[in-house]
Design a protein around this motif. Structure first.
Motif, PDB file in Angstrom:
ATOM      1  N   ASN A   1      -7.092   0.491  -4.250  1.00 22.28           N
ATOM      2  CA  ASN A   1      -6.878  -0.478  -3.168  1.00 22.28           C
ATOM      3  C   ASN A   1      -8.067  -1.433  -3.150  1.00 22.28           C
ATOM      4  O   ASN A   1      -9.187  -1.018  -2.871  1.00 22.28           O
ATOM      5  CB  ASN A   1      -6.764   0.222  -1.808  1.00 22.28           C
TER       6      ASN A   1
ATOM      7  N   GLY B   1     -10.378   0.652   1.104  1.00 22.54           N
ATOM      8  CA  GLY B   1     -10.640   0.364  -0.304  1.00 22.54           C
ATOM      9  C   GLY B   1     -11.903   1.023  -0.836  1.00 22.54           C
ATOM     10  O   GLY B   1     -12.643   0.418  -1.612  1.00 22.54           O
TER      11      GLY B   1
ATOM     12  N   TYR C   1      -1.696   0.821  -7.706  1.00 21.50           N
ATOM     13  CA  TYR C   1      -1.495   2.204  -8.132  1.00 21.50           C
ATOM     14  C   TYR C   1      -1.058   2.232  -9.605  1.00 21.50           C
ATOM     15  O   TYR C   1      -0.883   1.186 -10.237  1.00 21.50           O
ATOM     16  CB  TYR C   1      -0.463   2.870  -7.226  1.00 21.50           C
TER      17      TYR C   1
ATOM     18  N   ARG D   1      -5.384  -7.156   0.770  1.00 26.52           N
ATOM     19  CA  ARG D   1      -5.552  -5.890   0.050  1.00 26.52           C
ATOM     20  C   ARG D   1      -4.544  -5.855  -1.083  1.00 26.52           C
ATOM     21  O   ARG D   1      -3.349  -6.026  -0.854  1.00 26.52           O
ATOM     22  CB  ARG D   1      -5.319  -4.710   0.988  1.00 26.52           C
TER      23      ARG D   1
ATOM     24  N   SER E   1      -3.538   8.619  -1.907  1.00 26.48           N
ATOM     25  CA  SER E   1      -3.485   7.306  -2.549  1.00 26.48           C
ATOM     26  C   SER E   1      -4.137   7.282  -3.927  1.00 26.48           C
ATOM     27  O   SER E   1      -4.420   6.209  -4.457  1.00 26.48           O
ATOM     28  CB  SER E   1      -4.105   6.237  -1.638  1.00 26.48           C
TER      29      SER E   1
ATOM     30  N   ALA F   1       0.819  -1.226   0.000  1.00 30.08           N
ATOM     31  CA  ALA F   1       0.000   0.000   0.000  1.00 30.08           C
ATOM     32  C   ALA F   1       0.848   1.269   0.000  1.00 30.08           C
ATOM     33  O   ALA F   1       0.359   2.338  -0.345  1.00 30.08           O
ATOM     34  CB  ALA F   1      -0.926  -0.009   1.207  1.00 30.08           C
TER      35      ALA F   1
ATOM     36  N   SER G   1      -3.015  -3.320  -3.522  1.00 30.03           N
ATOM     37  CA  SER G   1      -2.884  -1.917  -3.905  1.00 30.03           C
ATOM     38  C   SER G   1      -2.331  -1.882  -5.321  1.00 30.03           C
ATOM     39  O   SER G   1      -1.282  -2.468  -5.602  1.00 30.03           O
ATOM     40  CB  SER G   1      -1.971  -1.184  -2.923  1.00 30.03           C
TER      41      SER G   1
ATOM     42  N   THR H   1      -7.374   4.364   1.556  1.00 28.96           N
ATOM     43  CA  THR H   1      -6.350   3.375   1.291  1.00 28.96           C
ATOM     44  C   THR H   1      -6.548   2.075   2.065  1.00 28.96           C
ATOM     45  O   THR H   1      -6.314   0.986   1.544  1.00 28.96           O
ATOM     46  CB  THR H   1      -4.994   3.998   1.688  1.00 28.96           C
TER      47      THR H   1
ATOM     48  N   LYS I   1       2.653   6.712  -2.694  1.00 26.88           N
ATOM     49  CA  LYS I   1       1.669   5.784  -3.247  1.00 26.88           C
ATOM     50  C   LYS I   1       1.732   5.801  -4.782  1.00 26.88           C
ATOM     51  O   LYS I   1       1.824   4.781  -5.418  1.00 26.88           O
ATOM     52  CB  LYS I   1       0.252   6.135  -2.780  1.00 26.88           C
TER      53      LYS I   1
END
Ligand code: PLP
Length: 363
Positions: free
Chosen positions: A300, A158, A340, A336, A178, A10, A338, A155, A199
């Protein structure tokens, strides 16, 4: 040899591999000057070129209008949790502000602001364990509020705002840490947008603040000079030694984003990536999404395993398959992902394939 995993952490999060390679190539000898970018003065011409190019790229990519300034401020996003009230709560001497509490970072921001004024946190989704953005009613906001603060993407939980609230004449402030530059939005709906870099934009420790001119001059007298938006703007964020390496990395990330087609193109790719994972979750009873479907984040992706005791094995096998850092935040549990801007579509496809494969072997 580069042997890089798909890193779903994350933050600090993965950066685009071409950016990392470029930084590596230039590290010892920046553009033939015989010194590294981390060994030159923040006031040197070479560094001034870097920060000016970063400003120009960010202005173009985010569509920042002329009446906004870009500031680079030490201390990441949470330092802004202090700087925002110090600079803005006194816009109206009643010292009131409204914070929409949509998650843990919003909560921390509100708690920090409460040192400086009267903070309204009645718009809150804590009761739903932050599985959604709370319903915002502009007419419930005290018109004497100096500003309204939101967290555009949550973040840990979600979730994200799909449509940003209309706060009329009260400046809207957004923590976009984020998700900044992951989707298009109109900056002129906001008084201030801020984000730490780690992020979507670069390494940790530095935040960018995009602020409308008329909001620069309201700081409380006790505001430290390095957090005072007016002096940051007047000194072009160079009152003291800026994190030069972070600015340099951000410039490389922005150049990469530009070469990928800019924000509109990355937004489409991000939607495709998120859909790959949410589809996998929704097609099965083995995985359970934790965010309310209409408010799901594209950055996320949070989910649980119906049989929670399998989580450890799931994370362990994922890592053995090059799918790194999928453990969910302790406040939500589960997993989770993430995803990005730097996460390629192939990374999401590999995770979706792994999830289906893991399920098939268990049911
Ligand atoms: C990661 C994150 C933060 C914390 O950033 P720091 O740079 O560690 O202070 C704050 N807000 C949001 C929305 C985040 O995702």
């Amino acid at each position: 040899m580069t042997n890089r995993n798909y890193n779903f952490g994350a933050g600090p999060a993965m950066l685009p591999t071409p950016v990392m390679e470029r930084a590596q190539q230039e590290f010892l000898n920046y553009r033939g000057i015989g010194a590294s970018v981390v060994e030159i003065s923040h006031r040197s011409r070479d560094f001034m070129d870097i920060i000016e190019a970063t400003d120009a790229l960010l202005t173009e990519l985010a569509g920042i209008p002329k009446n906004y300034r870009i500031l680079y401020v030490h201390g990441g996003a949470q330092m802004q949790f202090s700087a925002i009230p110090m600079n803005l709560i006194n816009r109206n001497p009643d010292r009131k502000a409204a914070y929409v509490v949509s998650g843990n970072f919003a909560n921390l921001a509100a708690a920090e602001a409460a040192r400086y004024g009267e903070i309204d946190t009645s718009c809150n989704s804590a009761d739903a364990n932050f599985d959604r953005i709370p319903q915002f009613r502009a007419d419930a906001v005290d018109q004497a509020s100096s500003y309204v603060h939101i967290t555009s993407n949550n973040t840990i939980y979600g979730t994200r705002w799909n449509v940003f609230p209309d706060t009329g004449n009260i400046p809207l402030i957004a923590d976009m840490t984020s998700e900044l530059l992951s989707r298009e939005f109109e900056i002129d709906r906001f008084g201030v947008v801020f984000a730490s870099l780690q992020k979507n934009l670069g390494p940790s420790g530095l935040a960018i603040v995009i602020i409308r001119d008329d909001l620069l001059d309201h700081a409380l007298p006790e505001t430290p000079g390095l957090l005072n938006y007016r002096s940051c703007a007047d000194k072009r964020s160079l009152a003291n030694t800026i994190n030069t390496f972070a600015v340099y990395m951000m410039k490389l990330v922005l150049e990469w984003l530009d070469s990928e087609g800019g924000v509109a193109a990355i937004e489409r790719r991000n939607a495709e990536k998120a859909a790959l994972l949410y589809q996998t979750i929704d097609e099965s009873d083995f995985y359970l999404g934790t965010a309310w479907t209409p408010h799901r984040s594209h950055m996320n992706v949070t989910f649980k395993l119906a049989e929670n005791e399998l989580l450890g094995t799931f994370l362990h096998e994922a890592e053995a398959n090059g799918l790194y850092a999928l453990k969910g935040h302790r406040k939500v549990g589960g997993a989770r992902a993430s995803i990005y801007n730097a996460m390629p579509v192939e990374g999401c496809r590999a995770l979706a394939d792994f999830m289906r494969h893991f399920e098939r072997r268990r049911v």
